[in-house]
Design a protein around this motif. Structure first.
Motif, PDB file in Angstrom:
ATOM      1  N   PRO A  61       4.272  -4.900   6.018  1.00 37.50           N
ATOM      2  CA  PRO A  61       3.490  -4.411   4.872  1.00 37.50           C
ATOM      3  C   PRO A  61       4.363  -3.882   3.731  1.00 37.50           C
ATOM      4  N   MET A  62       5.425  -3.137   4.046  1.00 36.56           N
ATOM      5  CA  MET A  62       6.298  -2.625   2.996  1.00 36.56           C
ATOM      6  C   MET A  62       7.139  -3.723   2.354  1.00 36.56           C
ATOM      7  N   GLY A  69      -2.339   0.921  -6.331  1.00 36.04           N
ATOM      8  CA  GLY A  69      -2.120  -0.358  -5.665  1.00 36.04           C
ATOM      9  C   GLY A  69      -1.032  -1.182  -6.334  1.00 36.04           C
ATOM     10  N   ILE A  70      -0.966  -2.443  -5.923  1.00 34.54           N
ATOM     11  CA  ILE A  70       0.061  -3.361  -6.414  1.00 34.54           C
ATOM     12  C   ILE A  70      -0.046  -3.546  -7.928  1.00 34.54           C
ATOM     13  N   LEU A 127      -0.124  -0.480   4.703  1.00 33.35           N
ATOM     14  CA  LEU A 127      -1.063  -1.503   5.158  1.00 33.35           C
ATOM     15  C   LEU A 127      -0.742  -2.814   4.461  1.00 33.35           C
ATOM     16  N   MET A 128      -1.090  -3.932   5.116  1.00 36.37           N
ATOM     17  CA  MET A 128      -0.895  -5.231   4.492  1.00 36.37           C
ATOM     18  C   MET A 128      -1.756  -5.310   3.235  1.00 36.37           C
ATOM     19  N   PRO A 129      -1.155  -5.603   2.085  1.00 37.97           N
ATOM     20  CA  PRO A 129      -1.948  -5.676   0.845  1.00 37.97           C
ATOM     21  C   PRO A 129      -2.878  -6.884   0.849  1.00 37.97           C
ATOM     22  N   ALA A 184      -1.178   0.289  -1.337  1.00 38.93           N
ATOM     23  CA  ALA A 184      -0.146  -0.382  -0.559  1.00 38.93           C
ATOM     24  C   ALA A 184       1.086   0.517  -0.511  1.00 38.93           C
ATOM     25  N   ALA A 185       2.193  -0.031  -0.062  1.00 31.14           N
ATOM     26  CA  ALA A 185       3.436   0.735   0.027  1.00 31.14           C
ATOM     27  C   ALA A 185       4.604  -0.214  -0.168  1.00 31.14           C
ATOM     28  N   THR A 186       5.726   0.350  -0.570  1.00 31.73           N
ATOM     29  CA  THR A 186       6.960  -0.422  -0.683  1.00 31.73           C
ATOM     30  C   THR A 186       8.015   0.197   0.234  1.00 31.73           C
ATOM     31  N   LEU A 187       9.104  -0.496   0.394  1.00 31.32           N
ATOM     32  CA  LEU A 187      10.196   0.034   1.215  1.00 31.32           C
ATOM     33  C   LEU A 187      10.675   1.373   0.680  1.00 31.32           C
TER      34      LEU A 187
END
Length: 306
Positions: free
Chosen positions: A84-85, A160-161, A245-247, A254-257
Motif C-alpha cells: 500500500p505505501m 488522499g492521492i 490501505l491499498m488506494p 492513503a499513505a506513502t513510504l
C-alpha cells in the motif's frame, strides 16, 4: 652551479600550495564517499534485519497488502505488507510529474523562446521563491486550501492521492521548470537559425527543433522532479490521510513510504520488528533514490551521444 641546480629542483611556493590543495580536495572527496557508504551500510543493515533476524519473507513484505507490524495473521506471520505505501508513493510521484511537466515546459518555452526579458524579470524570481518555500508551508496550504477544495468538488474526506498530487505538483514545478529552462538554453542558436532559414515558423522551430534537441535535458528534469516527489515527507503526510490501505480511488485516504516512516520511527524501540520494518521502508526509499540517479545519468549520456 650547485646552488642554481638546487634552486631549480626545489619546489616553488605555488607548487607546494597546489599540492596542499589537491590533498585537501582528496580528503573532502574521500569524506563524502565514506559518508555515503556509511549511510547505505547503516540503512541496509537495519533494513535487512527484517528478513534475516525476524524471518519475514521478502515476497510477503513487498507484495503484502496489510500493514500492522504489531499483529500476526492466522499462520503466525507478521502483517508487514508494504505494497500500500509503495503504491501510494508511486501514484503521487507519477501523477504529480504528469501534471507538472506540461506546465514546466510551457513556462520554460515562454522564458526562453517567447519573452526572455519578461521571463527573466518576473517568472525567474517567482520560480526561485517557490523553490525556497519550506515543505511545511506547502503542507499547511494543502491542508487549508487543497483538502477542502477536493472535498467540496470530489467528495469524501479530501485526504488522499489527489490532494497529495496537487501539493507535490506545486513543489516540483519550480525544479522541473528551472532544469527545463537550462535544457532549452543549451540548444545551439544555429539550430534555430537553420530552421527559420528553411522557412519554418517560430512555433514549428520550437516544436520540431528546439524541443526535440532538448528532450534528454527535459527528461532529466522530469526524473529529477520525480525523485524529489518520491522522497517528500512532511507536506505529503499532512494531506494524504496516512491510512496504510491499498488506494482504491484518488480521493480515498492513503499513505506513502515517507509518511509511515515519519509517523512511526519515533514510536518504536530499536531492534524490534516494528522498528526494523520501518528501516526496510527506508531501504526501499534509498534504493529508489539510487535508481532515479542512475536513470538521470543514463538519460544524460544518451543526450551526449546524440
Amino acid at each position: 652551479m650547485e646552488h642554481i641546480r638546487e634552486s631549480l629542483i626545489k619546489k616553488s611556493k605555488k607548487a607546494k600550495l597546489e599540492q596542499i590543495g589537491k590533498f585537501v580536495s582528496f580528503l573532502c572527496i574521500t569524506l563524502i564517499v565514506l559518508v555515503v557508504v556509511a549511510i547505505f551500510y547503516f540503512v541496509a543493515s537495519k533494513g535487512l534485519a527484517t528478513f534475516f533476524d525476524n524471518g519475514v519473507h521478502l515476497k510477503d513484505f513487498l507484495f503484502g497488502k496489510v500493514w500492522n507490524p504489531s499483529s500476526v495473521d492466522k499462520q503466525g506471520k507478521p502483517l508487514v505488507g508494504a505494497l500500500p505505501m509503495i503504491m501510494g508513493s508511486l501514484l503521487v510521484t507519477f501523477l504529480s510529474a504528469i501534471v507538472a511537466t506540461p506546465f514546466a515546459i510551457g513556462a520554460a518555452i515562454f522564458m526562453t523562446e517567447i519573452s526572455p526579458k519578461l521571463g527573466t524579470k518576473i517568472l525567474q524570481p517567482v520560480i526561485e521563491l517557490l523553490v525556497g518555500i519550506p515543505s511545511v508551508v506547502y503542507g499547511f496550504i494543502g491542508l487549508s486550501v487543497v483538502v477542502p477544495a477536493v472535498r467540496n468538488v470530489f467528495g469524501g474526506s479530501g485526504f488522499g492521492i489527489l490532494s497529495g498530487t496537487f501539493v507535490l505538483f506545486v513543489m516540483i514545478l519550480p525544479t522541473v521548470t528551472s532544469m527545463t529552462v537550462d535544457a532549452l538554453k543549451s540548444v545551439p542558436r544555429h539550430y534555430r537559425e537553420a530552421s527559420l532559414a528553411l522557412g519554418a515558423t517560430r512555433w514549428q522551430t520550437i516544436y520540431k527543433v528546439v524541443l526535440r534537441a532538448a528532450t534528454p535535458g527535459i527528461m532529466t528534469a522530469v526524473v529529477f522532479g520525480m525523485s524529489r516527489a518520491f522522497g517528500e515527507a512532511l507536506a505529503i503526510q499532512m494531506v494524504i490521510g496516512n491510512a496504510a490501505l491499498m488506494p482504491h480511488s484518488l480521493t480515498s485516504p492513503a499513505a506513502t513510504l515517507t509518511s509511515i516512516l515519519t509517523m512511526g520511527i519515533g514510536n518504536t524501540i530499536m531492534g524490534t520488528l516494528e522498528n526494523n520494518v520501518l528501516w526496510s521502508l527506508a531501504l526501499i526509499l534509498l534504493t529508489m533514490s539510487l535508481l532515479f540517479n542512475i536513470l538521470i545519468r543514463w538519460i544524460g549520456k544518451k543526450g551526449e551521444m546524440k
